[in-house]
Design a protein around this motif. Sequence first.
Motif, PDB file in Angstrom:
ATOM      1  N   VAL A 192       0.856  -1.183   0.000  1.00 21.95           N
ATOM      2  CA  VAL A 192       0.000   0.000   0.000  1.00 21.95           C
ATOM      3  C   VAL A 192       0.891   1.232   0.000  1.00 21.95           C
ATOM      4  O   VAL A 192       1.873   1.295   0.738  1.00 21.95           O
ATOM      5  CB  VAL A 192      -0.923   0.020   1.239  1.00 21.95           C
ATOM      6  CG1 VAL A 192      -1.673   1.343   1.328  1.00 21.95           C
ATOM      7  CG2 VAL A 192      -1.905  -1.123   1.184  1.00 21.95           C
ATOM      8  N   LYS A 193       0.569   2.211  -0.817  1.00 22.50           N
ATOM      9  CA  LYS A 193       1.317   3.462  -0.844  1.00 22.50           C
ATOM     10  C   LYS A 193       0.935   4.335   0.350  1.00 22.50           C
ATOM     11  O   LYS A 193      -0.237   4.547   0.616  1.00 22.50           O
ATOM     12  CB  LYS A 193       1.023   4.239  -2.127  1.00 22.50           C
ATOM     13  CG  LYS A 193       1.659   3.683  -3.387  1.00 22.50           C
ATOM     14  CD  LYS A 193       1.355   4.601  -4.564  1.00 22.50           C
ATOM     15  CE  LYS A 193       2.024   4.092  -5.840  1.00 22.50           C
ATOM     16  NZ  LYS A 193       1.704   4.972  -6.998  1.00 22.50           N
ATOM     17  N   LEU A 194       1.961   4.809   1.060  1.00 13.65           N
ATOM     18  CA  LEU A 194       1.717   5.800   2.100  1.00 13.65           C
ATOM     19  C   LEU A 194       1.718   7.194   1.480  1.00 13.65           C
ATOM     20  O   LEU A 194       0.961   8.068   1.865  1.00 13.65           O
ATOM     21  CB  LEU A 194       2.780   5.708   3.193  1.00 13.65           C
ATOM     22  CG  LEU A 194       2.491   6.450   4.489  1.00 13.65           C
ATOM     23  CD1 LEU A 194       1.221   5.929   5.136  1.00 13.65           C
ATOM     24  CD2 LEU A 194       3.653   6.342   5.452  1.00 13.65           C
ATOM     25  N   ASN A 195       2.608   7.382   0.514  1.00 20.28           N
ATOM     26  CA  ASN A 195       2.593   8.567  -0.341  1.00 20.28           C
ATOM     27  C   ASN A 195       3.258   8.169  -1.659  1.00 20.28           C
ATOM     28  O   ASN A 195       3.444   6.982  -1.917  1.00 20.28           O
ATOM     29  CB  ASN A 195       3.270   9.775   0.331  1.00 20.28           C
ATOM     30  CG  ASN A 195       4.709   9.479   0.720  1.00 20.28           C
ATOM     31  OD1 ASN A 195       5.450   8.824  -0.012  1.00 20.28           O
ATOM     32  ND2 ASN A 195       5.111   9.971   1.886  1.00 20.28           N
ATOM     33  N   ASN A 196       3.640   9.121  -2.480  1.00 24.34           N
ATOM     34  CA  ASN A 196       4.209   8.790  -3.791  1.00 24.34           C
ATOM     35  C   ASN A 196       5.577   8.139  -3.719  1.00 24.34           C
ATOM     36  O   ASN A 196       6.071   7.605  -4.720  1.00 24.34           O
ATOM     37  CB  ASN A 196       4.306  10.063  -4.651  1.00 24.34           C
ATOM     38  CG  ASN A 196       2.947  10.557  -5.098  1.00 24.34           C
ATOM     39  OD1 ASN A 196       2.016   9.770  -5.207  1.00 24.34           O
ATOM     40  ND2 ASN A 196       2.830  11.842  -5.330  1.00 24.34           N
ATOM     41  N   TYR A 197       6.223   8.197  -2.537  1.00 25.52           N
ATOM     42  CA  TYR A 197       7.590   7.705  -2.432  1.00 25.52           C
ATOM     43  C   TYR A 197       7.770   6.584  -1.412  1.00 25.52           C
ATOM     44  O   TYR A 197       8.858   6.019  -1.305  1.00 25.52           O
ATOM     45  CB  TYR A 197       8.540   8.856  -2.067  1.00 25.52           C
ATOM     46  CG  TYR A 197       8.403  10.054  -2.974  1.00 25.52           C
ATOM     47  CD1 TYR A 197       8.967  10.044  -4.250  1.00 25.52           C
ATOM     48  CD2 TYR A 197       7.694  11.170  -2.571  1.00 25.52           C
ATOM     49  CE1 TYR A 197       8.843  11.141  -5.096  1.00 25.52           C
ATOM     50  CE2 TYR A 197       7.565  12.277  -3.408  1.00 25.52           C
ATOM     51  CZ  TYR A 197       8.145  12.247  -4.672  1.00 25.52           C
ATOM     52  OH  TYR A 197       8.001  13.332  -5.500  1.00 25.52           O
ATOM     53  N   MET A 198       6.739   6.291  -0.641  1.00 30.38           N
ATOM     54  CA  MET A 198       6.862   5.278   0.419  1.00 30.38           C
ATOM     55  C   MET A 198       5.684   4.328   0.412  1.00 30.38           C
ATOM     56  O   MET A 198       4.560   4.729   0.114  1.00 30.38           O
ATOM     57  CB  MET A 198       6.983   5.958   1.789  1.00 30.38           C
ATOM     58  CG  MET A 198       8.253   6.780   1.966  1.00 30.38           C
ATOM     59  SD  MET A 198       8.363   7.538   3.614  1.00 30.38           S
ATOM     60  CE  MET A 198       7.095   8.804   3.477  1.00 30.38           C
TER      61      MET A 198
END
Length: 206
Positions: A192-198
């Motif tokens: 699952v993406k926490l944001n665009n980079y993590m």
Amino acid sequence: MNRKSKTRLLSSIAIFISGYTPLFLIMIIKDIKEVVWFEHTFESAVFGFSKIKIPYWFEFKNIEIVLSLLLLSIFSLALLAYVLRNVTKRPFTIKVISAKSRSSEVVNYTIPYMISFVAFDLSQWQDIFSLFLFLSVLCLLSVRSQSVFINPILAALGYGLYDCKYDESGNEKECVMLSKHDLLPDNGVKYVKLNNYMGIISNKGV
């Protein structure tokens, strides 16, 4: 900022703050003014001991600040547990292309702990404000630099940190991944993406 973005920003902040709960605990311990002891004498020796003496209460120099740090720690840990339990409910399927561990970077998290071993006084508003400002800047840098997962609490829970290159629906992407399992090339995983980079790996495989 939409609701989803706000939720994930709060998740990032919770993860960051939880990493400094040991620092808050050190500060609380250093603020102890007096220890109240409980003593009990046995009529006959028990396991070679005729008397026990254990602490059962602590008096603090700055009880309001101590309670604030304690509540902040409890809240951030509870929110971290909630994030880890709920953020992975709707994972995407990806295929790992390559992964490089960054778990050793958690040692860098200990540098701010040096604050607790210098002349830091919880009774001085200047020191409290300076700590708040310092941690706020660190939080911003951690979120922006994709290092919010570098967290001793997560490491203690068995999570590893990886720079991951992966294939998602035929598209090659890169992301900093948090996972309890080793990420190996050609492995299929859900994340699952926490944001665009993590992102957070929800399980070992698919």
